[in-house]
Scaffold this motif. Sequence first.
Motif, PDB file in Angstrom:
ATOM      1  N   GLU A 171       0.830  -1.204   0.000  1.00 13.24           N
ATOM      2  CA  GLU A 171       0.000   0.000   0.000  1.00 13.24           C
ATOM      3  C   GLU A 171       0.868   1.258   0.000  1.00 13.24           C
ATOM      4  OE1 GLU A 171      -2.855   2.905   0.186  1.00 13.24           O
ATOM      5  OE2 GLU A 171      -3.030   0.793  -0.424  1.00 13.24           O
ATOM      6  N   ALA A 172       1.941   1.247   0.760  1.00 10.55           N
ATOM      7  CA  ALA A 172       2.801   2.436   0.890  1.00 10.55           C
ATOM      8  C   ALA A 172       3.835   2.441  -0.227  1.00 10.55           C
ATOM      9  CB  ALA A 172       3.466   2.444   2.254  1.00 10.55           C
ATOM     10  N   GLY A 173       3.380   2.605  -1.467  1.00 11.09           N
ATOM     11  CA  GLY A 173       4.282   2.542  -2.615  1.00 11.09           C
ATOM     12  C   GLY A 173       5.219   3.716  -2.745  1.00 11.09           C
ATOM     13  N   ASN A 174       5.006   4.749  -1.935  1.00  7.44           N
ATOM     14  CA  ASN A 174       5.947   5.878  -1.901  1.00  7.44           C
ATOM     15  C   ASN A 174       6.756   5.903  -0.611  1.00  7.44           C
ATOM     16  OD1 ASN A 174       3.453   7.403  -3.705  1.00  7.44           O
ATOM     17  ND2 ASN A 174       5.550   7.450  -4.474  1.00  7.44           N
ATOM     18  N   ASP A 175       6.780   4.779   0.087  1.00  7.90           N
ATOM     19  CA  ASP A 175       7.607   4.606   1.289  1.00  7.90           C
ATOM     20  C   ASP A 175       8.808   3.757   0.887  1.00  7.90           C
ATOM     21  OD1 ASP A 175       8.819   3.684   3.637  1.00  7.90           O
ATOM     22  OD2 ASP A 175       6.934   3.655   4.744  1.00  7.90           O
ATOM     23  N   VAL A 176       9.959   4.394   0.763  1.00 10.97           N
ATOM     24  CA  VAL A 176      11.116   3.694   0.223  1.00 10.97           C
ATOM     25  C   VAL A 176      11.542   2.543   1.127  1.00 10.97           C
ATOM     26  CG1 VAL A 176      12.844   5.228   1.256  1.00 10.97           C
ATOM     27  CG2 VAL A 176      13.354   4.056  -0.888  1.00 10.97           C
TER      28      VAL A 176
END
Length: 580
Positions: A216-221
């Motif tokens: 879900e957190a595709g912008n959490d590296v």
Amino acid sequence: MTEYLAGINSPEDLRKLPVSALSGLASEIRSALIACVTQTGGHMGSNLGFVECAIALHYVFNTPEDKLIFDVSHQSYAHKMLTGRKRAYLDSAHYGEFSGFTNPGESEFDIFRAGHTSQAVSLACGMAKARDLLGLRHNVIAVLGDGSLSGGEAFEGLDNAAVVGSNLIVVFNDNEMSIAPNSGGIYDGLAELRRTNGESSNNLFRAMGLDYRYVEAGNDVQALVNVFREVKDIDHPIVVHIHTLKGKGLAWAEEHKEEAHSVHAQSWHAPEGETFQSLTRDLLARKMAADPSVVAVNAGAPGGVGLTPEFRAACGKQFVDVGIAEQHGVAFVSGLARGGAKPVFLVMATFLQRSFDQLIQELGLNRCPATILVFGAGFYDIDATHAGTTDIVTTGNVPGLTCLAPATKEEYLRMLEWSIDQRERPVVIRVPELLISAGSCGFDPERPSAWHVVRKGRQLAILSIGATIDLACQAADLFRERDSVEATVVEALNYSSFDEPLLDQLAKSHDLVVTLEPGILCGGFGEKVARYYGKTHVRVNCYGGKKEFLDRVPADEFLKIYHFTPEDIVRDAEEMARGE
């Protein structure tokens, strides 16, 4: 320069950073992209949303030994910055050194040139098979995004991927958008996967036999690094579905996702007044209001052909977006036409080539009376992946297609109105780029195969297609000045069939015929004219492009290379007359 980005010239440098530094690096890359693309133009939204994923992929995988294959490569800018090409995004003096798409000629980290869509999984399947045959051991990663899943080849690739039987990782970047808003039944299932954190039983990827992970957190590296570490060196195919925000980090791009997909350079100014795109919208709106069977169709890229969000909303049911699926698009309009509707398929030349089989089988063979409007055809200073130089060859050689090339506003409008209303044949209209209003029209709906004699002369005839009529007239003027020759100038309004009576008439009083076509010569219009005159005294000199890929070549350069100037045409004719 920046704190982290300054020291990164390759993924090896990236891997020396602690994981805790990666989010800071992402911020630096995102800021650089916003500053660069705002000034130079390019793909903004998709690249901003993919920054963290690009970092995580190169951080975890041992690229270039591990093979990273981008699909449409609308999301490759951060990848390029991490693989030795950051100067193009940090210093405008280096702008233009690199393509806006992946390109193996630039870097070993780019595996394929990619500018269309839906092919990455197919390419990855082939590379995985080659790896296994050669006994090698590396990861093969395909990256999909920006509506790629709406194209049929993506499904063909996924279907084959399920039986590869070895390492194959598909990263599906789900930013809830295509180029424009998503269209198609598949997207409800993807939304359900997002709502359920990937737990829904309604899972397309599992149904096709693939393993599956959702992030879900595709912008959490950090989250991406964790999941990529888990799937690295996996022994079977898997889809990693990541949820990202298109346009992340730029408020305007987050709010206006369609407009921010691809932005113009600061120096670019929209043409004022009428354009062929606005003329098309106006005519379609009038036809739709009078006839509910008229329907405009596009394949996932409405902005490129001028179908604005406001126009699409006003059309209601009389506009259909089939997704980025040009094969389906041509078959779809063939079905519409056979069912009694009056479809107009608006498509860029570079994307129409993806539907060559359907142009032959569903459209041409069945003579379904649909209209195809081809935009962006001819020679432009554009990446080779988006060149539109083959349409005359492809469409003009399909039996059953009537292919028209207007030069003026009047010709275009008369052709389009006639094509929508006639029920006898499929029609392709090559939409010009520059608006020319001649105040007259050479197109006769009663004789759609007839050409238009613009000037009458003797000895020399110049046959032009579309906007090359300007070049033809300029060359004719120069012939009059230099050699006192009054040249005949002809608009070949129909490039799929010959006006044989006119060609026979020209042969009686002309010794040389010059053909001008804005496309490649091999298999094109000029060669057919030369063949027609092959057994006569008439000599033919053909002007057009070589069978090659032009890659971001400025207009003045390729016009010179192809002798597309009045001076070259006159000089070549004089040399032929002297027997040189």
